[in-house]
Design a protein around this motif. Structure first.
Motif, PDB file in Angstrom:
ATOM      1  N   UNK A 159      42.085  45.183  54.705  1.00 56.57           N
ATOM      2  CA  UNK A 159      41.801  44.807  56.091  1.00 56.57           C
ATOM      3  C   UNK A 159      40.827  43.647  56.197  1.00 56.57           C
ATOM      4  N   UNK A 160      40.325  43.177  55.070  1.00 57.11           N
ATOM      5  CA  UNK A 160      39.401  42.047  55.072  1.00 57.11           C
ATOM      6  C   UNK A 160      39.381  41.401  53.706  1.00 57.11           C
ATOM      7  N   UNK A 161      38.744  40.241  53.629  1.00 57.10           N
ATOM      8  CA  UNK A 161      38.745  39.479  52.383  1.00 57.10           C
ATOM      9  C   UNK A 161      38.113  40.240  51.231  1.00 57.10           C
ATOM     10  N   UNK A 162      37.105  41.052  51.497  1.00 59.25           N
ATOM     11  CA  UNK A 162      36.422  41.778  50.422  1.00 59.25           C
ATOM     12  C   UNK A 162      37.357  42.748  49.704  1.00 59.25           C
ATOM     13  N   UNK A 163      38.401  43.209  50.400  1.00 53.81           N
ATOM     14  CA  UNK A 163      39.338  44.170  49.809  1.00 53.81           C
ATOM     15  C   UNK A 163      40.341  43.506  48.869  1.00 53.81           C
ATOM     16  N   UNK A 164      40.285  42.181  48.730  1.00 51.28           N
ATOM     17  CA  UNK A 164      41.195  41.482  47.827  1.00 51.28           C
ATOM     18  C   UNK A 164      40.757  41.589  46.362  1.00 51.28           C
ATOM     19  N   UNK A 165      39.539  42.026  46.135  1.00 51.08           N
ATOM     20  CA  UNK A 165      39.030  42.109  44.769  1.00 51.08           C
ATOM     21  C   UNK A 165      39.977  42.963  43.894  1.00 51.08           C
ATOM     22  N   UNK A 166      40.339  42.401  42.745  1.00 52.97           N
ATOM     23  CA  UNK A 166      41.186  43.117  41.811  1.00 52.97           C
ATOM     24  C   UNK A 166      42.663  43.120  42.169  1.00 52.97           C
ATOM     25  N   UNK A 167      43.043  42.461  43.246  1.00 52.11           N
ATOM     26  CA  UNK A 167      44.430  42.477  43.702  1.00 52.11           C
ATOM     27  C   UNK A 167      45.195  41.241  43.206  1.00 52.11           C
ATOM     28  N   UNK A 168      46.509  41.349  43.270  1.00 50.89           N
ATOM     29  CA  UNK A 168      47.371  40.201  42.993  1.00 50.89           C
ATOM     30  C   UNK A 168      47.556  39.428  44.295  1.00 50.89           C
ATOM     31  N   UNK A 169      47.016  38.232  44.328  1.00 49.32           N
ATOM     32  CA  UNK A 169      46.925  37.444  45.560  1.00 49.32           C
ATOM     33  C   UNK A 169      47.795  36.197  45.443  1.00 49.32           C
ATOM     34  N   UNK A 170      48.712  36.035  46.368  1.00 46.88           N
ATOM     35  CA  UNK A 170      49.586  34.872  46.370  1.00 46.88           C
ATOM     36  C   UNK A 170      49.031  33.744  47.212  1.00 46.88           C
ATOM     37  N   UNK A 171      49.268  32.525  46.777  1.00 46.19           N
ATOM     38  CA  UNK A 171      48.947  31.351  47.607  1.00 46.19           C
ATOM     39  C   UNK A 171      49.898  30.230  47.235  1.00 46.19           C
TER      40      UNK A 171
END
Length: 403
Positions: A159-171
């Protein structure tokens, strides 16, 4: 060999690229510098000025103008398409040709080469080209808000940027990633270490296959693509309740996107100044028309040759309207605080390679509200609402595939 040509060759040698424009792998910010230099070098090698205009008039005395889009014709550019279709440019004595963008076209480069009179480009990308030597000036900020989101399935609880830690993030890369990197940095996440970054294609296939946990999406395009897809578990279309989104406007790291750029050198000429006011007045009238006539602008966009379906275009125009309206200071006005935030992020935020968009603040000629203010006055005299204070978005029902 000119100095510009020498710089171009050195830049390309450093990048290891045989050609400056390629989509084979992520485009880094130095490549925007190369593209801008390519424009200047091309003009130098051909002996042509980068400020040459297409110029000329039609048989009925209209001044010919070329507008370079940053992508193919779609609802993102509906206001300009409507201005052609409804005769708004003709009212101002202009005959406007709208040039498609694409994977191998950088609009600010086309403008710097003199192959277009105006161009649509995101502010940070255009400023990178300016820093490399492209003589362009922003004359209107059409999108007042960012349309970029990071989308996840609700089950991931992001629900926020802090929850992206450790995730597979696409850009996507290509200079589209800096809001994401600014958001992660602000949340205390090191983009180079704390997430698994994945190069994302310009679709949502990897996300829907759950190969990417949090995917980049524009509110008016890729987000609609997931809502136009059937949920294999239910056999029905996905809904917004199936996902969570991070909106970079809410995170305080939004950067300015679609803006109208003009040729800096040509703005010294009174005829080009007058043409710019007329062009802006007609373009902004087109956006006011699409604010009030979503269905008509959908039809105009489809007729203009968009390969995306009618309901997708209706969604796109409705979402783009949210990025434009309301415009308390008048549509097209460059808000100084939003500009300063964009520049600050462009100077301070590093991508995974430690590269920032800009090395220094842009000079005073990077933007001006002079011409858009005059254009707004023309529109107000004609009874056009330039603030859209009463704007309310539509409810759009998507269909499978956006057809």
């Amino acid at each position: 060999m000119t100095r510009t040509t020498q710089r171009l060759r050195a830049c390309l040698a450093l990048s290891g690229e045989a050609r400056p424009q390629t989509r084979a792998r992520p485009e880094r910010m130095w490549r925007y510098a190369c593209l801008a230099l390519a424009a200047l070098a091309a003009a130098a090698l051909t002996g042509c000025s980068t400020t040459d205009s297409a110029g000329g008039t039609t048989a009925d005395g209209l001044s010919k103008v070329r507008l370079q889009l940053q992508w193919f014709k779609q609802g993102q550019f509906a206001g300009y398409l409507a201005a052609v279709d409804q005769g708004f440019y003709k009212e101002q004595g202009l005959s406007v040709e709208i040039l498609d963008g694409g994977t191998d076209i950088v609009p600010q480069t086309v403008l710097a080469q003199g192959q277009a009179d105006y161009a649509i480009a995101w502010v940070p990308k255009a400023l990178a080209s300016r820093e490399a030597g492209a003589g362009i000036t922003e004359v209107a900020q059409v999108f007042q808000r960012s349309g970029t989101k990071q989308v996840s399935f609700k089950s991931e609880n992001i629900t926020g940027a802090s929850a992206l830690r450790g995730k597979t993030v696409g850009n996507w890369g290509y200079g589209n990633e800096f809001e994401l990197f600014a958001g992660m940095t602000k949340a205390g996440i090191d983009p180079a270490k704390d997430v698994k970054l994945v190069q994302q294609q310009f679709d949502m296939n990897a996300f829907l296959a759950k190969d990417i946990t949090a995917a980049q999406a524009m509110s008016y395009n890729e987000y609609a693509q997931v809502l136009e897809t059937k949920n294999p578990a239910t056999g029905k279309l996905y809904t917004a309740d199936d996902f969570t989104t991070i909106d970079w406007n809410d995170e305080g790291v939004a950067m300015l996107q679609d803006a109208i750029w003009a040729n800096t050198e040509k703005l010294k000429d009174t005829k080009y100044q007058e043409q710019t006011v007329k062009f802006l007045a007609a373009s902004l009238k087109g956006w006011a028309f699409c604010r009030d006539n979503v269905d008509k602008c959908r039809d105009i966009t489809v007729a203009a040759g968009s390969t995306l379906g009618a309901t997708h275009q209706q969604w796109q125009i409705n979402e783009v309207n949210k990025l434009i309206w309301p415009s308390p200071n008048g549509i097209g006005t460059v808000d100084k605080s939003a500009w300063d935030r964009t520049v600050k992020i462009a100077r301070e935020t590093k991508n995974q390679e430690g590269v920032t968009v800009l090395k220094k603040d842009p000079d005073a000629s990077a933007f001006t509200n002079e011409y858009v203010t005059k254009a707004q006055e023309l529109l107000k005299t004609g009874g056009i609402d330039v603030t859209g204070t009463a704007f309310a978005p539509r409810q759009v029902t998507l269909t499978e595939g956006g057809k």
